[in-house]
Design a protein around this motif. Structure first.
Motif, mmCIF file in Angstrom:
data_model
loop_
_atom_site.group_PDB
_atom_site.id
_atom_site.type_symbol
_atom_site.label_atom_id
_atom_site.label_comp_id
_atom_site.label_asym_id
_atom_site.label_seq_id
_atom_site.Cartn_x
_atom_site.Cartn_y
_atom_site.Cartn_z
ATOM 1 N N GLY A 42 55.765 11.105 83.868
ATOM 2 C CA GLY A 42 56.351 12.162 84.704
ATOM 3 C C GLY A 42 57.230 11.582 85.798
ATOM 4 N N PHE A 43 56.797 10.483 86.380
ATOM 5 C CA PHE A 43 57.594 9.791 87.388
ATOM 6 C C PHE A 43 58.910 9.321 86.775
ATOM 7 C CE2 PHE A 43 58.710 5.719 89.449
ATOM 8 C CZ PHE A 43 58.936 6.174 90.744
ATOM 9 N N LEU A 44 58.834 8.753 85.562
ATOM 10 C CA LEU A 44 60.046 8.283 84.896
ATOM 11 C C LEU A 44 60.997 9.430 84.566
ATOM 12 C CD1 LEU A 44 58.735 5.498 82.491
ATOM 13 C CD2 LEU A 44 60.092 5.218 84.575
ATOM 14 N N GLN A 45 60.454 10.593 84.192
ATOM 15 C CA GLN A 45 61.311 11.746 83.923
ATOM 16 C C GLN A 45 62.074 12.159 85.177
ATOM 17 O OE1 GLN A 45 58.511 14.568 82.254
ATOM 18 N NE2 GLN A 45 59.393 14.287 80.215
ATOM 19 N N GLY A 46 61.380 12.192 86.302
ATOM 20 C CA GLY A 46 62.048 12.531 87.565
ATOM 21 C C GLY A 46 63.131 11.533 87.916
ATOM 22 N N ILE A 47 62.800 10.259 87.765
ATOM 23 C CA ILE A 47 63.794 9.205 88.007
ATOM 24 C C ILE A 47 64.951 9.358 87.021
ATOM 25 C CG2 ILE A 47 64.188 6.695 87.884
ATOM 26 C CD1 ILE A 47 62.669 7.513 90.365
ATOM 27 N N GLY A 48 64.640 9.723 85.782
ATOM 28 C CA GLY A 48 65.673 9.907 84.764
ATOM 29 C C GLY A 48 66.654 11.004 85.125
ATOM 30 N N VAL A 49 66.149 12.122 85.633
ATOM 31 C CA VAL A 49 67.034 13.209 86.057
ATOM 32 C C VAL A 49 67.942 12.721 87.182
ATOM 33 C CG1 VAL A 49 67.106 15.468 87.198
ATOM 34 C CG2 VAL A 49 65.493 15.062 85.323
ATOM 35 N N PHE A 50 67.339 12.087 88.190
ATOM 36 C CA PHE A 50 68.119 11.593 89.326
ATOM 37 C C PHE A 50 69.196 10.612 88.860
ATOM 38 C CE2 PHE A 50 68.849 8.098 92.285
ATOM 39 C CZ PHE A 50 69.482 8.788 93.314
ATOM 40 N N LEU A 51 68.808 9.623 88.057
ATOM 41 C CA LEU A 51 69.764 8.599 87.637
ATOM 42 C C LEU A 51 70.885 9.174 86.773
ATOM 43 C CD1 LEU A 51 67.423 5.569 86.824
ATOM 44 C CD2 LEU A 51 68.898 5.883 88.827
ATOM 45 N N THR A 52 70.561 10.155 85.953
ATOM 46 C CA THR A 52 71.590 10.776 85.110
ATOM 47 C C THR A 52 72.616 11.500 85.965
ATOM 48 O OG1 THR A 52 70.012 10.979 83.291
ATOM 49 C CG2 THR A 52 71.981 12.372 83.192
ATOM 50 N N VAL A 53 72.157 12.293 86.916
ATOM 51 C CA VAL A 53 73.075 13.017 87.804
ATOM 52 C C VAL A 53 73.863 12.033 88.665
ATOM 53 C CG1 VAL A 53 73.196 14.656 89.738
ATOM 54 C CG2 VAL A 53 71.691 15.116 87.786
ATOM 55 N N TYR A 54 73.181 11.054 89.216
ATOM 56 C CA TYR A 54 73.829 10.036 90.039
ATOM 57 C C TYR A 54 74.875 9.277 89.216
ATOM 58 C CZ TYR A 54 74.242 5.849 93.007
ATOM 59 O OH TYR A 54 74.711 4.814 93.779
ATOM 60 N N GLY A 55 74.541 8.928 87.991
ATOM 61 C CA GLY A 55 75.483 8.232 87.112
ATOM 62 C C GLY A 55 76.734 9.061 86.848
ATOM 63 N N LEU A 56 76.573 10.374 86.717
ATOM 64 C CA LEU A 56 77.736 11.250 86.531
ATOM 65 C C LEU A 56 78.625 11.244 87.774
ATOM 66 C CD1 LEU A 56 76.058 14.267 84.708
ATOM 67 C CD2 LEU A 56 77.727 12.640 83.743
#
Length: 147
Positions: A57-71
């Motif tokens: 669950g922590f990784l999913q949250g980090i994944g959302v953040f990193l995806t948006v940040y990467g965009l």
């Protein structure tokens, strides 16, 4: 009274845009790596969580953040002259990410296995390197702009 010819203005713009090329490349590389990691953490949080011994669950949250940040970083990379404010934000965020990653291990905020303990500081070094390269690129772009 100083006047600038259109040709002189165009030359300054070309020079600044040319000086911005390394910065744009480092931003683009950061966007690909960050967005890629974000998508992996988001879409494969279970297997990656088991591999690193980090909560999925922590990784999913980090994944959302990193995806948006990467965009956002990708957007900056598409600008002929990436905005100073946005680029400075990315540089600062990258430094903060690197420090927080190491701190998460030192202070026990995360308790990964051996693979995770190696992965976390390794990615922190990569992110800090992006910050340094982007900072150098930003300085060069600003120097070209200021003549």
């Amino acid at each position: 009274m100083t006047t600038h010819s259109p040709a002189a203005t165009a030359t300054v713009r070309r020079t600044t845009a040319s000086a911005a090329t390394p910065l744009r490349r480092f931003l683009a590389l950061d966007a690909v790596v960050t967005g890629g990691n974000g998508l992996i953490y988001l879409l494969a949080s279970g297997p990656v969580g088991r591999l690193l011994d980090v909560n999925a669950g922590f990784l999913q949250g980090i994944g959302v953040f990193l995806t948006v940040y990467g965009l956002y970083v990708a957007y900056l990379a598409t600008r002929p002259e990436p905005p100073v404010g946005g680029t400075t934000f990315v540089i600062d965020a990258n430094y903060l990410w690197a420090v927080a990653s190491v701190a998460s291990l030192l202070f026990g905020w995360l308790d990964p296995n051996t693979i995770g303990t190696l992965w976390i500081p390794a990615q922190a070094v990569v992110v800090a390197a992006f910050a340094v390269l982007q900072q150098v690129g930003l300085r060069k772009m600003k120097a070209a702009r200021n003549g």
